[in-house]
Scaffold this motif. Structure first.
Motif, PDB file in Angstrom:
ATOM      1  N   SER A  61      35.646 -15.742  53.558  1.00  0.00           N
ATOM      2  CA  SER A  61      36.835 -14.891  53.690  1.00  0.00           C
ATOM      3  C   SER A  61      38.156 -15.608  53.935  1.00  0.00           C
ATOM      4  O   SER A  61      39.223 -15.032  53.661  1.00  0.00           O
ATOM      5  CB  SER A  61      36.622 -13.874  54.826  1.00  0.00           C
ATOM      6  OG  SER A  61      36.310 -14.538  56.042  1.00  0.00           O
ATOM      7  N   LEU A  62      38.151 -16.835  54.443  1.00  0.00           N
ATOM      8  CA  LEU A  62      39.411 -17.434  54.888  1.00  0.00           C
ATOM      9  C   LEU A  62      40.391 -17.662  53.751  1.00  0.00           C
ATOM     10  O   LEU A  62      41.565 -17.280  53.836  1.00  0.00           O
ATOM     11  CB  LEU A  62      39.135 -18.754  55.611  1.00  0.00           C
ATOM     12  CG  LEU A  62      40.384 -19.481  56.127  1.00  0.00           C
ATOM     13  CD1 LEU A  62      41.121 -18.643  57.169  1.00  0.00           C
ATOM     14  CD2 LEU A  62      40.021 -20.839  56.714  1.00  0.00           C
ATOM     15  N   MET A  63      39.952 -18.306  52.651  1.00  0.00           N
ATOM     16  CA  MET A  63      40.884 -18.590  51.560  1.00  0.00           C
ATOM     17  C   MET A  63      41.342 -17.302  50.872  1.00  0.00           C
ATOM     18  O   MET A  63      42.495 -17.197  50.449  1.00  0.00           O
ATOM     19  CB  MET A  63      40.255 -19.541  50.546  1.00  0.00           C
ATOM     20  CG  MET A  63      39.930 -20.916  51.095  1.00  0.00           C
ATOM     21  SD  MET A  63      41.288 -21.698  52.026  1.00  0.00           S
ATOM     22  CE  MET A  63      42.604 -21.700  50.817  1.00  0.00           C
ATOM     23  N   SER A  64      40.450 -16.327  50.781  1.00  0.00           N
ATOM     24  CA  SER A  64      40.855 -15.031  50.220  1.00  0.00           C
ATOM     25  C   SER A  64      41.963 -14.424  51.071  1.00  0.00           C
ATOM     26  O   SER A  64      42.939 -13.872  50.544  1.00  0.00           O
ATOM     27  CB  SER A  64      39.652 -14.081  50.163  1.00  0.00           C
ATOM     28  OG  SER A  64      38.612 -14.613  49.378  1.00  0.00           O
ATOM     29  N   LEU A  65      41.821 -14.524  52.399  1.00  0.00           N
ATOM     30  CA  LEU A  65      42.859 -14.021  53.299  1.00  0.00           C
ATOM     31  C   LEU A  65      44.173 -14.764  53.090  1.00  0.00           C
ATOM     32  O   LEU A  65      45.249 -14.156  53.073  1.00  0.00           O
ATOM     33  CB  LEU A  65      42.387 -14.167  54.749  1.00  0.00           C
ATOM     34  CG  LEU A  65      43.410 -13.823  55.834  1.00  0.00           C
ATOM     35  CD1 LEU A  65      43.808 -12.351  55.762  1.00  0.00           C
ATOM     36  CD2 LEU A  65      42.854 -14.168  57.220  1.00  0.00           C
ATOM     37  N   MET A  66      44.104 -16.073  52.899  1.00  0.00           N
ATOM     38  CA  MET A  66      45.336 -16.850  52.717  1.00  0.00           C
ATOM     39  C   MET A  66      46.053 -16.471  51.426  1.00  0.00           C
ATOM     40  O   MET A  66      47.286 -16.366  51.400  1.00  0.00           O
ATOM     41  CB  MET A  66      45.007 -18.339  52.750  1.00  0.00           C
ATOM     42  CG  MET A  66      44.590 -18.830  54.132  1.00  0.00           C
ATOM     43  SD  MET A  66      44.125 -20.588  54.181  1.00  0.00           S
ATOM     44  CE  MET A  66      45.708 -21.370  53.847  1.00  0.00           C
ATOM     45  N   PHE A  67      45.314 -16.257  50.355  1.00  0.00           N
ATOM     46  CA  PHE A  67      45.958 -15.804  49.121  1.00  0.00           C
ATOM     47  C   PHE A  67      46.494 -14.383  49.270  1.00  0.00           C
ATOM     48  O   PHE A  67      47.560 -14.052  48.732  1.00  0.00           O
ATOM     49  CB  PHE A  67      44.981 -15.892  47.952  1.00  0.00           C
ATOM     50  CG  PHE A  67      44.839 -17.278  47.396  1.00  0.00           C
ATOM     51  CD1 PHE A  67      45.862 -17.851  46.656  1.00  0.00           C
ATOM     52  CD2 PHE A  67      43.693 -18.018  47.613  1.00  0.00           C
ATOM     53  CE1 PHE A  67      45.750 -19.140  46.148  1.00  0.00           C
ATOM     54  CE2 PHE A  67      43.565 -19.303  47.103  1.00  0.00           C
ATOM     55  CZ  PHE A  67      44.595 -19.864  46.371  1.00  0.00           C
ATOM     56  N   PHE A  68      45.785 -13.537  49.995  1.00  0.00           N
ATOM     57  CA  PHE A  68      46.243 -12.176  50.252  1.00  0.00           C
ATOM     58  C   PHE A  68      47.567 -12.199  51.013  1.00  0.00           C
ATOM     59  O   PHE A  68      48.533 -11.520  50.628  1.00  0.00           O
ATOM     60  CB  PHE A  68      45.172 -11.422  51.045  1.00  0.00           C
ATOM     61  CG  PHE A  68      45.518 -10.000  51.375  1.00  0.00           C
ATOM     62  CD1 PHE A  68      45.414  -9.009  50.423  1.00  0.00           C
ATOM     63  CD2 PHE A  68      45.946  -9.659  52.641  1.00  0.00           C
ATOM     64  CE1 PHE A  68      45.730  -7.693  50.723  1.00  0.00           C
ATOM     65  CE2 PHE A  68      46.267  -8.356  52.961  1.00  0.00           C
ATOM     66  CZ  PHE A  68      46.154  -7.358  52.000  1.00  0.00           C
ATOM     67  N   LEU A  69      47.631 -12.994  52.078  1.00  0.00           N
ATOM     68  CA  LEU A  69      48.877 -13.113  52.836  1.00  0.00           C
ATOM     69  C   LEU A  69      49.974 -13.749  51.990  1.00  0.00           C
ATOM     70  O   LEU A  69      51.152 -13.399  52.122  1.00  0.00           O
ATOM     71  CB  LEU A  69      48.634 -13.942  54.097  1.00  0.00           C
ATOM     72  CG  LEU A  69      47.727 -13.331  55.166  1.00  0.00           C
ATOM     73  CD1 LEU A  69      47.493 -14.323  56.296  1.00  0.00           C
ATOM     74  CD2 LEU A  69      48.304 -12.035  55.701  1.00  0.00           C
ATOM     75  N   GLY A  70      49.581 -14.687  51.115  1.00  0.00           N
ATOM     76  CA  GLY A  70      50.558 -15.311  50.233  1.00  0.00           C
ATOM     77  C   GLY A  70      51.218 -14.331  49.294  1.00  0.00           C
ATOM     78  O   GLY A  70      52.389 -14.504  48.926  1.00  0.00           O
ATOM     79  N   GLY A  71      50.519 -13.282  48.881  1.00  0.00           N
ATOM     80  CA  GLY A  71      51.084 -12.293  47.972  1.00  0.00           C
ATOM     81  C   GLY A  71      51.854 -11.186  48.643  1.00  0.00           C
ATOM     82  O   GLY A  71      52.688 -10.522  48.000  1.00  0.00           O
TER      83      GLY A  71
END
Length: 406
Positions: A71-81
């Protein structure tokens, strides 16, 4: 990423960088890794992911890293968008892209050129016959790729941001259409979860079945995990869609159903992670040799585990990270700088502790504490230096100019 005035998500950004540093700090101590370090010149170059291996191990770190892998990298891309739409509206596509180049593109190139070799030199020394930097540089340049470490995230974020800017330029109404889709989920977070899971499954499952869930590839300094580029693209644009509609009136608003039911999201995340772990274990140690049904089940469960994990992180932030704290403000402001430089400190601290008479937990704790403190201080100094360099001289009032000597 810029958290703006959204305090819970700004605080979440601070928590995320703590997890990133912790994740890299514990990698040498995973019980699942072999006892001997990976050879520097030996394909498939596993030392890129696991630069150092220590004799001390603890299985709890394996569970922690597996959880973050889901989940961590998915969260980072989510926050990035999330904050891209407002930046595009404020700056326009051209100015936004110029800003992204200076903030992401140039630091990526500098970090890859300077920091990545400096960090991985520690890994090289473990197995090298000649540990000198000159010998390392010769071996480094002979590699078929230019390892980047955690900086791979930056070029993909830059690429996704450029795609968002291009779509904004050619179809200005497109973000509004995304926002209307998000509006339909305002009181129905399960619908949002279902859409996120379905779209990420469409992007992830075929690639995972074709290439396996773990394999990476490189084109010079541009690395990516073969199974996940579309999965991460979905998360970036899921955040983009919520940002287009407005975070504070979306399903992620502070008083919304995600925040109110944070316990439910956490329980769902734990259950789905356990399901992913159980099914994935059936495909180990050889993905290709495991039965097709096991591989398909493991691939199908990752999107739901990733989605529930991301929403659990966000729900906990919305519920419990509302107050403004000075330490979290500083950590959030320095999160990007910490991300850029922390890997150098992590690897050299791990290298220094290889022969120390400590257990895995003690070593990981020292690495995490030292790397966080050093990278935080480095980021603060860099930010101060950049601020001083680009500071404009104060404007002189017209009356004062009139009295200045000519």
């Amino acid at each position: 990423m810029s958290a703006g005035v959204n305090i819970p998500l700004g605080n979440l950004r601070a928590v995320v960088i703590l997890i990133v540093v912790a994740f890299h700090s514990v990698l040498p101590y995973l019980a699942s890794q072999p006892q001997q370090p990976f050879g520097f010149d030996e394909a498939p170059y596993r030392w890129i992911a696991f630069p150092l291996l220590d004799r001390e191990r603890w299985f709890g770190f394996d569970l922690f890293c597996a959880w973050q892998d889901v989940s961590l990298m998915s969260l980072m891309f989510f926050l990035g968008g999330l904050f891209v739409p407002q930046s595009l509206l404020r700056k326009g596509s051209r100015a936004y892209l110029a800003d992204r180049w200076w903030r992401i593109g140039l630091p990526f190139l500098l970090a890859v050129a300077l920091l990545s070799p400096l960090a991985y030199y520690a890994s090289y020394r473990v197995t090298a016959a000649d540990p000198s930097f000159a010998a390392f540089w010769q071996h480094w340049r002979a590699l078929p790729m230019w390892p980047t470490g955690p900086q791979w995230f930056l070029w993909q974020l830059l690429l996704f941001s450029a795609l968002g800017a291009a779509l904004h330029a050619v179809a200005p109404s497109w973000p509004g259409a995304l926002g209307r889709l998000v509006a339909a989920c305002n009181e129905r977070p399960v619908h949002f979860l279902a859409a996120l899971t379905a779209l990420s499954a469409l992007g992830y499952v075929p690639l995972a079945m074709a290439f396996g869930p773990w394999e990476w590839t490189w084109l010079g300094p541009f690395a990516f995990q073969l199974s996940r580029p579309l999965h991460y693209l979905v998360y970036f644009f899921a955040g983009f869609a919520i940002g287009s509609y407005g975070i504070d009136r979306s399903v992620l608003r502070a008083d919304g159903p995600v925040a109110r039911r944070w316990r439910t999201w956490l329980a769902a995340a734990v259950a789905c992670f356990a399901a992913w772990g159980g099914l994935t274990s059936l495909t180990l140690p050889d993905w290709e040799a495991s039965p097709l049904a096991f591989r398909l089940a493991a691939a199908l469960v990752l999107p739901i585990a990733s989605a529930t994990g991301v929403l659990a992180f966000v729900a906990i932030a919305l519920r419990w990270l509302r107050p403004r704290e000075r330490a979290l403000d500083s950590l959030s402001a320095n999160a990007y700088g910490i991300y850029l430089v922390h890997y150098v400190f992590v690897l050299w601290l791990q290298y220094a502790l290889l022969g120390a008479d400590l257990n895995a937990f003690g070593k990981a704790g020292l690495v995490f504490t030292g790397a966080l403190a050093l990278s935080w201080a480095s980021s603060a100094m860099i930010r101060t230096g950049v601020s001083l360099f680009f500071r404009r001289p104060p404007a002189v009032p017209a009356k004062a100019r009139a009295h200045q000597p000519r």
